[in-house]
Design an enzyme around this catalytic site. Structure first.
Site, PDB file in Angstrom:
ATOM      1  N   GLU A  38       0.808  -1.203   0.000  1.00 58.40           N
ATOM      2  CA  GLU A  38       0.000   0.000   0.000  1.00 58.40           C
ATOM      3  C   GLU A  38       0.860   1.280   0.000  1.00 58.40           C
ATOM      4  OE1 GLU A  38      -3.271   0.521  -0.436  1.00 58.40           O
ATOM      5  OE2 GLU A  38      -2.772   2.650  -0.306  1.00 58.40           O
ATOM      6  N   THR A  82      -5.749   1.514  -5.434  1.00 58.07           N
ATOM      7  CA  THR A  82      -5.387   0.096  -5.238  1.00 58.07           C
ATOM      8  C   THR A  82      -6.080  -0.794  -6.256  1.00 58.07           C
ATOM      9  OG1 THR A  82      -5.331   0.468  -2.850  1.00 58.07           O
ATOM     10  CG2 THR A  82      -5.311  -1.819  -3.573  1.00 58.07           C
ATOM     11  N   ASP A 256       1.563   0.017  -4.921  1.00 54.91           N
ATOM     12  CA  ASP A 256       0.387   0.131  -5.796  1.00 54.91           C
ATOM     13  C   ASP A 256       0.254   1.498  -6.467  1.00 54.91           C
ATOM     14  OD1 ASP A 256      -0.401   1.343  -3.374  1.00 54.91           O
ATOM     15  OD2 ASP A 256      -2.367   0.348  -3.301  1.00 54.91           O
TER      16      ASP A 256
HETATM   17  C1  GP9 Z   1      -8.896  -0.603   0.677  1.00 51.46           C
HETATM   18  C2  GP9 Z   1      -7.528  -0.532   0.115  1.00 51.46           C
HETATM   19  C3  GP9 Z   1      -7.033   0.880   0.010  1.00 51.46           C
HETATM   20  O1  GP9 Z   1      -9.465  -1.867   0.621  1.00 51.46           O
HETATM   21  O2  GP9 Z   1      -7.483  -1.192  -1.086  1.00 51.46           O
HETATM   22  O3  GP9 Z   1      -7.547   1.486  -1.087  1.00 51.46           O
HETATM   23  P1  GP9 Z   1      -6.924   2.764  -1.774  1.00 51.46           P
HETATM   24  O4  GP9 Z   1      -7.517   3.962  -1.095  1.00 51.46           O
HETATM   25  O5  GP9 Z   1      -5.449   2.750  -1.636  1.00 51.46           O
HETATM   26  O6  GP9 Z   1      -7.351   2.637  -3.184  1.00 51.46           O
HETATM   27 MN    MN Z   2      -3.774   1.670  -2.287  1.00 53.14          MN
END
Ligand code: GP9
Ligand code: MN
Length: 412
Positions: A38, A82, A256
């Site tokens: 993340e 993400t 990501d």
């Molecule tokens: C939430 C995670 C975060 O399930 O995928 O999402 P993002 O805000 O980074 O797209």
């Molecule tokens: Mn993300």
């Protein structure tokens, strides 16, 4: 109709890069573990904040003989964040320019990486400790042919083991390896981490380093949560080794998308020791780390290819020894000798080994200075637009409806 897909298919074929025989099938039949890190940006790798190392474990991996580490690798996501990265990894296609493709086109027909691997005898899943409907994942994963979604209901989440957006990355890794132990092998699983998510808050006990001191608290905290996620990756590797899964797996990790937006350019300029963040710098800040770790392979190295998330799928499929000449995909195998140094962002910016194109200006890729004679590079603008356009055409026309995966033929 089908004729539109024929046009797309011709474009795709003209862009294919021949697999490199030294690497084709190198990870054949192994479990595939793909980790979405993340908001992990590449500037934290092999770097420090206030004299403290930010990602000690990932730094080790960059030098590991079993690891390919790419240091010129860009995210290609748009508003779907993400979920866009997930979409790109599965399909080697761009998300839509407006909104998130997970919402706008969840009913489309897709021939995802998971689908290819289902057909090869893999058990496919995603592990993510969030509600299943977030980003419309429950519906989209059906269209992406993912057999099992281990969502928050598969995890033991308590007040103590959660912070910020939910389950912390270390317990997430621990519990995920437990889940993997019960999976039929070979398996393909994509894990999505969460602790290093805006607003980058964390419990004091998980702060292994002191924050930065720019005064921009988002940026200052970011280093701490990035450090925590690095620790979680270390725990993942330890647990995989303990479980015996490690030797027969390939572990792929990518950041990501950016975590620090342009709104924080002042603090970033200070951190990077620059007067200001230019459009060139902003483009370079879209680099995210990308690792391919193949235990026992001893073939790893640091790669400087200009690359992006669309390249992940063809690279992995070839490492698994699967042919992709019939696949409708827009990225290229990063280990191919024919891989082109040309990465196009969702918003039309692009990077080659010579230039960075941003804010309608060509910058020298090395010095970051605007280029006066842009004539040799003009053609790339057209090529970049074309790539985005053809990828969009597939999604907007739901063109994979006309693709027969058994034969690779296009139907009417
Ligand atoms: C939430 C995670 C975060 O399930 O995928 O999402 P993002 O805000 O980074 O797209
Ligand atoms: Mn993300």
């Amino acid at each position: 109709d089908g004729s539109e897909l024929t046009e797309v298919s011709n474009y795709v074929k003209s862009n294919q890069a021949e697999p490199n025989p030294s690497y084709f099938g190198l990870a054949k039949d192994r479990n595939v573990i793909i980790i979405s890190l993340e908001s992990m940006q590449n500037f934290v790798i092999n770097n420090q904040v206030k004299g403290q190392t930010i990602t000690p474990f990932l730094n080790e991996l960059t030098k590991d003989p079993d690891t390919f580490y790419f240091d010129e690798f860009y995210h290609q996501t748009g508003l779907g964040k993400t979920s866009d990265a997930e979409f790109i990894v599965e399909n080697s296609m761009y998300g839509t320019g407006r909104g998130a493709v997970f919402f706008t086109n969840a009913g489309n027909t897709f021939e995802s990486m998971a689908s290819r691997l289902n057909d090869t005898g893999y058990y496919t899943s995603v592990m993510h400790a969030n509600n299943k409907s977030f980003w419309n994942r429950d519906l989209m994963y059906e269209s992406l042919h993912i057999k099992k979604f281990f969502d928050v209901a598969s995890y033991n989440v308590t007040e103590k083991n959660s912070a910020n957006w939910g389950l912390k990355d270390i317990p997430f890794m621990e519990q995920s390896v437990k889940l993997m132990e019960d999976l039929p092998q070979p398996f393909y699983t994509r894990m999505l981490t969460l602790s290093n998510h805006f607003p980058f808050t964390s419990d004091e006990e998980d702060q292994y380093i002191k924050p930065y001191d720019s005064g921009d608290e988002t940026v200052d905290r970011y280093f701490q949560t990035a450090r925590y996620t690095d620790e979680a990756v270390k725990v993942l590797f330890q647990r995989l080794k303990q479980s015996g899964l490690y030797d027969n797996s390939i572990i792929v990790m990518y950041g990501d998308h950016y975590g620090i937006s342009d709104n924080h350019n002042k603090a970033m300029a200070r951190y990077l020791g620059k007067d200001a963040i230019t459009p060139y710098d902003a483009a370079k800040l879209q680099r995210v780390p990308f690792f391919i770790h193949i235990p026992g392979s001893n073939k790893g190295k640091v790669m400087h290819e200009v690359a992006g998330e669309l390249d992940i799928r063809p690279t992995i499929l070839h490492l698994l020894g699967l042919n992709t000449t019939q696949d409708v995909q827009f990225g290229q195998d990063l280990l191919s000798k024919e891989h082109q140094n040309f990465t196009v962002f969702r918003d039309g910016r692009f990077v080659t080994d010579r230039v960075v194109y941003a804010a309608e200006t060509f910058y020298d890729a090395q010095t970051g200075k605007p280029i006066q004679n842009t004539q040799p590079y003009g053609k790339y603008i057209k090529q970049a637009n074309r790539k985005l356009e053809v990828s969009d055409q597939v999604i907007n026309g739901d063109l994979l409806r006309f693709y027969d995966k058994q034969t690779g033929q296009i139907t009417e």
